[in-house]
Design a protein around this motif. Structure first.
Motif, short mmCIF file in Angstrom:
data_model
loop_
_atom_site.label_atom_id
_atom_site.label_comp_id
_atom_site.label_asym_id
_atom_site.label_seq_id
_atom_site.Cartn_x
_atom_site.Cartn_y
_atom_site.Cartn_z
N THR A 30 0.82 -1.22 0.00
CA THR A 30 0.00 0.00 0.00
C THR A 30 0.85 1.26 0.00
O THR A 30 0.50 2.25 -0.64
N CYS A 47 2.22 1.58 -3.77
CA CYS A 47 1.30 1.90 -4.87
C CYS A 47 0.34 3.04 -4.56
O CYS A 47 -0.30 3.58 -5.46
N LEU A 97 -2.45 2.92 -2.88
CA LEU A 97 -3.84 2.46 -2.74
C LEU A 97 -3.98 1.71 -1.43
O LEU A 97 -3.04 1.11 -0.93
N SER A 98 -5.18 1.73 -0.89
CA SER A 98 -5.44 0.98 0.34
C SER A 98 -5.66 -0.49 0.00
O SER A 98 -5.91 -0.86 -1.15
N GLN A 99 -5.58 -1.32 1.03
CA GLN A 99 -5.83 -2.75 0.83
C GLN A 99 -7.26 -2.97 0.33
O GLN A 99 -7.51 -3.81 -0.52
N GLU A 124 -9.03 -0.90 -1.51
CA GLU A 124 -9.10 -0.50 -2.92
C GLU A 124 -8.52 -1.59 -3.83
O GLU A 124 -9.06 -1.88 -4.90
N ILE A 125 -7.43 -2.20 -3.39
CA ILE A 125 -6.82 -3.28 -4.16
C ILE A 125 -7.76 -4.48 -4.22
O ILE A 125 -7.94 -5.09 -5.27
N ALA A 145 -10.60 -3.77 -6.66
CA ALA A 145 -10.14 -3.93 -8.04
C ALA A 145 -10.00 -5.41 -8.39
O ALA A 145 -10.38 -5.83 -9.49
#
Length: 66
Positions: free
Chosen positions: A22, A25, A27-29, A31-32, A35
Motif C-alpha cells: 500500500t 502503490c 492504494l489501500s488494501q 481498494e486493491i 479492483a
C-alpha cells in the motif's frame, strides 16, 4: 537477464507485506481488493500501459513546454 535471475513474480508478491504494497502503490488494501473483485468477476479484462511523454526521445523538451 535470464528468467532464473528474475525469479517468480508470484513468489515475490507473496513475500511483501500489505504495508509495503500500500505504501508503494498509494492504494489501500480495500481498494486493491475491490479492483481484484472487479477483475476476477469480469468476463474479460484489458490492461494498457504507455511510457508517457517523459519517456519519449524528446521528453524533456516536451515536458518543459507543458
Amino acid at each position: 537477464m535470464g528468467i532464473e535471475k528474475i525469479g517468480c513474480p508470484l513468489e515475490q508478491a507473496r513475500s511483501l507485506s500489505w504495508e509495503t504494497i500500500t505504501a508503494t502503490c498509494g492504494l489501500s488494501q480495500a481498494e486493491i481488493a475491490a479492483a481484484a473483485t472487479i477483475i476476477g468477476t469480469s468476463k474479460a479484462v484489458v490492461f494498457g500501459w504507455a511510457m508517457g511523454i517523459t519517456q519519449h526521445t524528446n521528453g524533456n523538451v516536451s515536458t518543459n513546454h507543458l
